[in-house]
Design a protein around this motif. Structure first.
Motif, PDB file in Angstrom:
ATOM      1  N   ASP A 862       0.848  -1.199   0.000  1.00 23.89           N
ATOM      2  CA  ASP A 862       0.000   0.000   0.000  1.00 23.89           C
ATOM      3  C   ASP A 862       0.887   1.254   0.000  1.00 23.89           C
ATOM      4  O   ASP A 862       1.801   1.365  -0.803  1.00 23.89           O
ATOM      5  N   HIS A 863       0.647   2.226   0.918  1.00 18.86           N
ATOM      6  CA  HIS A 863       1.412   3.475   0.959  1.00 18.86           C
ATOM      7  C   HIS A 863       2.373   3.512   2.153  1.00 18.86           C
ATOM      8  O   HIS A 863       2.755   4.580   2.618  1.00 18.86           O
ATOM      9  N   ILE A 864       2.752   2.328   2.671  1.00 19.80           N
ATOM     10  CA  ILE A 864       3.544   2.309   3.904  1.00 19.80           C
ATOM     11  C   ILE A 864       4.911   2.951   3.698  1.00 19.80           C
ATOM     12  O   ILE A 864       5.424   3.648   4.573  1.00 19.80           O
ATOM     13  N   SER A 865       5.520   2.746   2.509  1.00 24.20           N
ATOM     14  CA  SER A 865       6.838   3.350   2.261  1.00 24.20           C
ATOM     15  C   SER A 865       6.772   4.869   2.336  1.00 24.20           C
ATOM     16  O   SER A 865       7.600   5.508   2.980  1.00 24.20           O
ATOM     17  N   THR A 866       5.755   5.456   1.678  1.00 26.19           N
ATOM     18  CA  THR A 866       5.592   6.914   1.730  1.00 26.19           C
ATOM     19  C   THR A 866       5.321   7.385   3.153  1.00 26.19           C
ATOM     20  O   THR A 866       5.841   8.416   3.601  1.00 26.19           O
ATOM     21  N   PHE A 867       4.515   6.611   3.888  1.00 27.04           N
ATOM     22  CA  PHE A 867       4.182   6.968   5.267  1.00 27.04           C
ATOM     23  C   PHE A 867       5.442   6.998   6.142  1.00 27.04           C
ATOM     24  O   PHE A 867       5.681   7.958   6.885  1.00 27.04           O
ATOM     25  N   LEU A 868       6.285   5.944   6.035  1.00 22.97           N
ATOM     26  CA  LEU A 868       7.507   5.896   6.840  1.00 22.97           C
ATOM     27  C   LEU A 868       8.477   7.002   6.432  1.00 22.97           C
ATOM     28  O   LEU A 868       9.138   7.613   7.283  1.00 22.97           O
ATOM     29  N   HIS A 901      -6.580   6.454   4.427  1.00 20.31           N
ATOM     30  CA  HIS A 901      -6.754   5.675   3.198  1.00 20.31           C
ATOM     31  C   HIS A 901      -6.265   4.246   3.396  1.00 20.31           C
ATOM     32  O   HIS A 901      -6.829   3.305   2.816  1.00 20.31           O
ATOM     33  N   HIS A 902      -5.218   4.065   4.188  1.00 17.18           N
ATOM     34  CA  HIS A 902      -4.693   2.719   4.443  1.00 17.18           C
ATOM     35  C   HIS A 902      -5.745   1.877   5.167  1.00 17.18           C
ATOM     36  O   HIS A 902      -5.963   0.706   4.808  1.00 17.18           O
ATOM     37  N   GLY A 903      -6.386   2.459   6.195  1.00 15.03           N
ATOM     38  CA  GLY A 903      -7.423   1.714   6.896  1.00 15.03           C
ATOM     39  C   GLY A 903      -8.569   1.326   5.984  1.00 15.03           C
ATOM     40  O   GLY A 903      -9.098   0.204   6.042  1.00 15.03           O
ATOM     41  N   ASP A 904      -8.995   2.260   5.108  1.00 19.68           N
ATOM     42  CA  ASP A 904     -10.076   1.960   4.175  1.00 19.68           C
ATOM     43  C   ASP A 904      -9.656   0.884   3.186  1.00 19.68           C
ATOM     44  O   ASP A 904     -10.453  -0.002   2.836  1.00 19.68           O
ATOM     45  N   GLN A 905      -8.398   0.929   2.724  1.00 17.75           N
ATOM     46  CA  GLN A 905      -7.927  -0.089   1.780  1.00 17.75           C
ATOM     47  C   GLN A 905      -7.900  -1.475   2.429  1.00 17.75           C
ATOM     48  O   GLN A 905      -8.267  -2.469   1.820  1.00 17.75           O
ATOM     49  N   ARG A 906      -7.489  -1.556   3.703  1.00 19.84           N
ATOM     50  CA  ARG A 906      -7.499  -2.842   4.403  1.00 19.84           C
ATOM     51  C   ARG A 906      -8.926  -3.365   4.580  1.00 19.84           C
ATOM     52  O   ARG A 906      -9.169  -4.563   4.505  1.00 19.84           O
ATOM     53  N   ARG A 907      -9.872  -2.454   4.807  1.00 18.19           N
ATOM     54  CA  ARG A 907     -11.272  -2.906   4.921  1.00 18.19           C
ATOM     55  C   ARG A 907     -11.758  -3.494   3.592  1.00 18.19           C
ATOM     56  O   ARG A 907     -12.452  -4.513   3.557  1.00 18.19           O
ATOM     57  N   ARG A 908     -11.353  -2.847   2.481  1.00 14.79           N
ATOM     58  CA  ARG A 908     -11.770  -3.358   1.172  1.00 14.79           C
ATOM     59  C   ARG A 908     -11.150  -4.720   0.875  1.00 14.79           C
ATOM     60  O   ARG A 908     -11.662  -5.469   0.052  1.00 14.79           O
ATOM     61  N   LEU A 909     -10.019  -5.025   1.522  1.00 15.71           N
ATOM     62  CA  LEU A 909      -9.403  -6.345   1.369  1.00 15.71           C
ATOM     63  C   LEU A 909      -9.992  -7.360   2.348  1.00 15.71           C
ATOM     64  O   LEU A 909      -9.443  -8.457   2.498  1.00 15.71           O
TER      65      LEU A 909
END
Length: 984
Positions: A862-868, A901-909
């Motif tokens: 997801d966007h974890i690299s950008t987040f870190l 957005h990360h939380g919403d993406q995990r819900r969609r998965l």
């Protein structure tokens, strides 16, 4: 020899006429020199105004981009102010260049292009405000804004080049006129001296020839000598004025060659001494709020110390700034001004000419010229030169301030653009394709390359239909026509990748039009929803199976609870009978007992009491699970309740040789809201466990207190305040993987038949349920072989509030002073990609996250690299900025956006809230291990506090991600309860 009347008249008045002619020529040359200086000043103002106009357009563009990124209204402030100032600055430029037709034409072109640029930015802002960021991004990618901005820069550059050419010509003319003044003065002086000498010789000869007229001749000679002295004095004054005018022109030139505030101020003070007859000069600066005045520059003998500060009220600058007129002060010591003592100490008794520094109604300060007390006031021409110098100084200061502000804004704009590019480049979940008006691919982002398989070089110029299945290729043209006519087309359907495989896509096509409503092209945004589509197809089947399974589980659970309640009741009856009969035996109702019999009776009694306690625990658990447990909610004394539980355990601790101590911080006024009996039951269970699992010689400590804000690990609802009751021991401790399971029913740290301590493992499960029924929570922190600390949190009454205990983690007052903060930030930022790869590998092996092995890399990372990366940069910024939280405002916005957005993406998965929490737990462990491994040995001891701050950032991100997860289900901020762990 007697001189005739005409000759005498010529000798007497001819010299005067010659002097007057020389004065006239000198005055004319000086006036032309001043006109040249004024023209130079006006040209400098045009150049500065050009930079201000360009800065207006940049400010508007900065505000537009900030609003586009964040959607927050506060970013529109520079956009609105830049738009408003643009028109005013153009009008001022038009006035300043009214005599230059070529510049007027360029201003017309600048006005037209600037208006188009403002209209374009207004359209972007409107689309962002009405439809969101994704529809607005294609407007920027058309390049229209950049083209218009380049045209604005080109026109401004042309106008600046023209003004600089004019400035060079004006400086040459100014040099020529100064030379002319000097030649006139030198020639006039020589001519006057020669004429005086000639007249003296003539009158001397006449005196020898005419002894009878000696007296008259002597009078005439004396008159001529006086006239010659006056001529010489006037000539000296003219030379001095020419030098002062030249010095003033040189100061004006030097002020235009520097952009440093300190250097400008120093040149102002030096120029004042050169252009006037002052003894000393210094500059006072007024702060923006007009509360303080400070001496910032000085030259000459008797200047007060630099940095001297006095109140604005009653200062030298106050009167002249209010009236916008110079002021002559004959004796500063008699005025009672605040700065008088500093001046008196530096130069004694002094007079002063105070000249205001004002630029465009902005009060910048005052120029102060010092002279000895009793010295005649400055002449009008000196005051005029001082006023001209002050105007030049104010203009130069204004130019430097505008330049500094422009540089600051430029740096902010570059940083904003960098962050914007970073955020856009990190979007890989969506294919964003720009199409020309004919429907052919014009640009291609990384998300499109990842989803559809084509590189930009392979696909640019291809028709949209290549992404449609062969049997639906003709629909591409229809979709473009609908988008062109209605502005937007949206559908879910099959699309084709480069390798021929199909994927289910959500597609949005937006038409892009200019201000004349001409079609510029299209933006095609597509997301790969294949997994969701397949999941939805199977969802109905799974849903029915889940409903059946849930119904069966509910029925089984009710049956289990009813069975436990029934069996507990049935078992308690014979146990009570056993206890009764053993009491009768103990009282020797049927005869005396032998010592052996009495020992056996005591064993029966202890075993029965233990069994009865186990049955009561099972009965409590069955009531909790059946929803039949009720608790009171009344204020009760905190410390007295804790003390009562402590007293019950004291014999058990004493028998085992364990030190039991109370280190509570609260007084008798601290009260919790809850069920006093149940709270005593929880504390008794915690204390008993602490004594049970602590070896002889160890210690058990109880502490109570009250805080306004509880830590995040305690899942509490409401604003507080909260009471805490903490039980700490030095026992065996609990391994990290067991700290969550100890609150589950029938769970103990030691399992199997060989465990050293007895019990059913129900005490902690019942205690946490009771704490949460009372609106609180029960949490644990433990280290194996060092001990455990259980903390009971309950609501407090309002009068119980006191200071927070020292061990509650808070942000440092100056986070920038935390050792190792910047180093930790750099390690996280530089190792972001490595951290994401490690985390992804751990996620695929974690059994708490179902279906994770089937996810591709982009979905999982997801966007974890950008987040870190942004978190690392935020820590570096916080460290370098001295702990100023305002500097992290932009980074916090980006982290919040990515987390949600990360939380919403995990819900969609189809991830659960527990799976999302597990992911963040793995993220914390991975980041901490990486930081400790990469931290240099010399700073390893200083990293703990920095890691604690990093942990708070990750905790906040987890909460935001959970809210994003909950919004998709109608929970959290969406209007329902926050997501919670299963079983709570």
């Amino acid at each position: 020899m007697r001189l005739s009347t005409p000759v005498r008249l010529l000798a007497t008045y001819g010299s005067a006429l010659l002097v007057l002619a020389l004065c006239a020529l000198t005055y004319q040359a000086v006036q032309r020199s001043r006109a040249s200086t004024a023209a130079v000043t006006r040209t400098h103002e045009v150049i500065i105004r050009l930079e201000t106009t360009l800065s207006d357009v940049r400010d508007a563009e900065t505000g537009q981009r900030g609003f586009l990124l964040t959607g927050e209204e506060r970013y529109l402030e520079p956009y609105r102010s830049g738009t408003q100032r643009f028109g005013r600055d153009l009008e001022r430029l038009r006035e300043l260049t009214s005599e230059n037709p070529a510049q007027q034409r360029r201003i017309d072109a600048l006005s037209r292009v600037g208006s188009e640029k403002m209209a374009f930015m207004a359209e972007v802002v409107r689309v962002r405000a009405e439809r969101g960021m994704e529809p607005a991004l294609p407007l920027l990618r058309t390049g229209r804004g950049k083209v218009l901005m380049d045209q604005v820069r080109r026109i401004v550059a042309e106008m600046r080049a023209e003004e600089e050419r004019i400035l060079r010509a004006q400086r040459r003319e100014e040099t020529r006129r100064r030379a002319m003044v000097i030649w006139v003065l030198v020639g006039g002086g020589l001519l006057a001296s020669g004429l005086a000498l000639l007249i003296s010789v003539l009158f001397a000869r006449h005196a020898r020839a005419q002894q009878a007229a000696a007296g008259e001749l002597e009078d005439v000679n004396r008159l001529l000598q006086e006239r010659a002295s006056q001529l010489e004095m006037q000539s000296g004054q003219l030379r001095r004025r020419a030098v002062e005018e030249a010095a003033l022109s040189e100061v004006a030139r030097s002020l235009t060659t520097t952009f440093e505030v300190e250097e400008v101020l120093r040149r102002i003070a030096d120029g004042a001494l050169t252009a006037t007859q002052a003894r000393a000069a210094f500059v006072e600066r007024v702060d923006d709020e007009r509360t303080l005045v400070q001496v910032v520059a000085g030259a000459g003998d008797g200047v007060p110390p630099l940095g001297t500060c006095v109140p604005y009220a009653g200062s030298l600058a106050e009167d002249v700034l209010e009236r916008d007129e110079p002021e002559w002060i004959a004796d500063l010591t008699q005025e009672g001004r605040a700065i008088a003592p500093a001046i008196e100490e530096a130069c004694g008794r002094c007079a002063a000419l105070v000249v205001p520094l004002i630029s465009e109604q902005d009060a910048l300060g005052a120029l102060v010229l010092l002279q000895e007390t009793g010295h005649p006031p400055f002449r009008q021409d000196e005051i005029a030169r001082a006023r001209t110098l002050a105007d030049l100084a104010a203009l130069a200061l204004r130019r430097v301030i505008l330049y500094s502000e422009a540089e600051r804004r430029r740096a902010a704009l570059e940083e904003s653009e960098r962050r914007f590019r970073l955020l856009v480049d990190s979007v890989q979940d969506y294919a964003i394709v720009m199409l020309d008006p004919d429907g052919r691919v014009a640009s291609w982002n990384q998300g499109a390359e990842r989803i559809k398989g084509y590189t930009a070089a392979e696909v640019v110029g291809s028709p949209l239909s290549i992404f449609y299945p062969e049997e639906e290729a003709e629909h591409a043209a229809t979709h473009l026509r609908l988008a062109a006519s209605e502005g937007r087309f949206e559908e879910d359907g099959w699309r084709v990748k480069k390798d021929g495989t199909r994927f289910w896509a959500h597609v949005v096509i937006n038409a892009i039009r200019d201000e004349r409503d001409e079609l510029l092209g299209f933006v095609d945004v597509a997301g790969d929803l294949t997994d969701r589509h397949r999941a939805e197809l199977a969802r109905e089947t799974y849903l029915q199976q889940e409903r059946r399974a849930r119904a069966e589980a509910d029925a089984a659970n009710r049956a289990k609870s009813q069975f436990l309640a029934t069996m507990s009741h049935e078992i308690r009856t014979p146990i009570n009978a056993i206890l009764g009969y053993s009491d009768l035996l103990d009282m020797e109702m049927k005869g005396p007992l032998t010592p052996g019999q009495r020992e056996q009776v005591e064993r029966i009694q202890k075993s029965s009491q233990h069994l009865l306690g186990l049955v009561n625990d099972v009965l409590d658990l069955s009531k909790v699970e059946a929803g039949e447990m009720s608790v009171d909610a009344r204020p009760a004394p905190l410390r007295a309740t804790a003390r009562a539980a402590l007293e019950l355990v004291e014999p058990q601790a004493a028998a085992k040789g364990i030190t039991l101590s109370d280190v509570s911080e609260c007084g008798p006024h601290v009260r919790f809201v809850g069920d006093e009996d149940r709270v005593r039951q929880i504390l008794l269970n915690l204390l008993s466990n602490a004594v049970k699992f602590t070896e002889p010689g160890g210690s058990v400590t109880i502490r109570c207190g009250v805080v306004r804000h509880a830590p995040e690990e305690a899942r509490l609802h409401g604003p507080g305040p909260w009471t805490l009751m903490e039980v700490a021991d030095t026992g065996v401790g609990i391994p990290p993987d067991q700290q969550v399971r100890v609150f589950e029913p029938f769970t103990q740290v030691e399992g199997g038949y060989t465990r050293r301590q007895g019990g059913t493992g129900l005490g902690l499960a019942i205690s946490r349920h009771l704490a949460r029924l009372m609106g609180g929570d029960l949490v644990v922190a433990s280290t194996p072989n060092e001990g455990s600390r259980f903390t009971l949190w309950l609501p407090a009454t309002g009068e119980s509030v006191s200071a927070e205990p020292a061990d509650v983690l808070r942000w440092p007052d100056r986070a920038g002073e935390v050792a190792g903060l910047g180093e930790v930030g750099r390690i996280v930022a530089e190792g972001a990609d490595e951290l994401v790869q490690t985390l992804a590998a751990r996620l695929r092996e974690d059994p708490r996250i179902p279906g994770v092995r089937d996810l591709d890399r982009a979905q999982l990372e997801d966007h974890i690299s950008t987040f870190l990366l942004d978190i690392g940069k935020s820590l570096v910024t916080l460290d370098e900025g001295g702990g100023e939280p305002a500097l992290m405002r932009d980074g916090s916005d980006i982290q919040r956006l990515i987390s949600e957005h990360h939380g919403d993406q995990r819900r969609r998965l189809e991830w659960t809230a527990d799976a999302l929490r597990a992911e963040f737990a793995l993220l914390r462990e991975t980041v901490e291990a990486h930081v400790r491994r990469e931290t240099p040995a010399r700073t390893a001891d200083n990293v703990d506090t920095a890691l604690a701050i990093l942990g708070r950032l990750l905790d906040r991100a987890e909460q935001i991600a959970l809210r994003g997860w909950g919004k998709g289900l109608g929970m959290g901020d969406g209007g329902g309860p926050e997501p919670c762990a299963r079983g709570e």
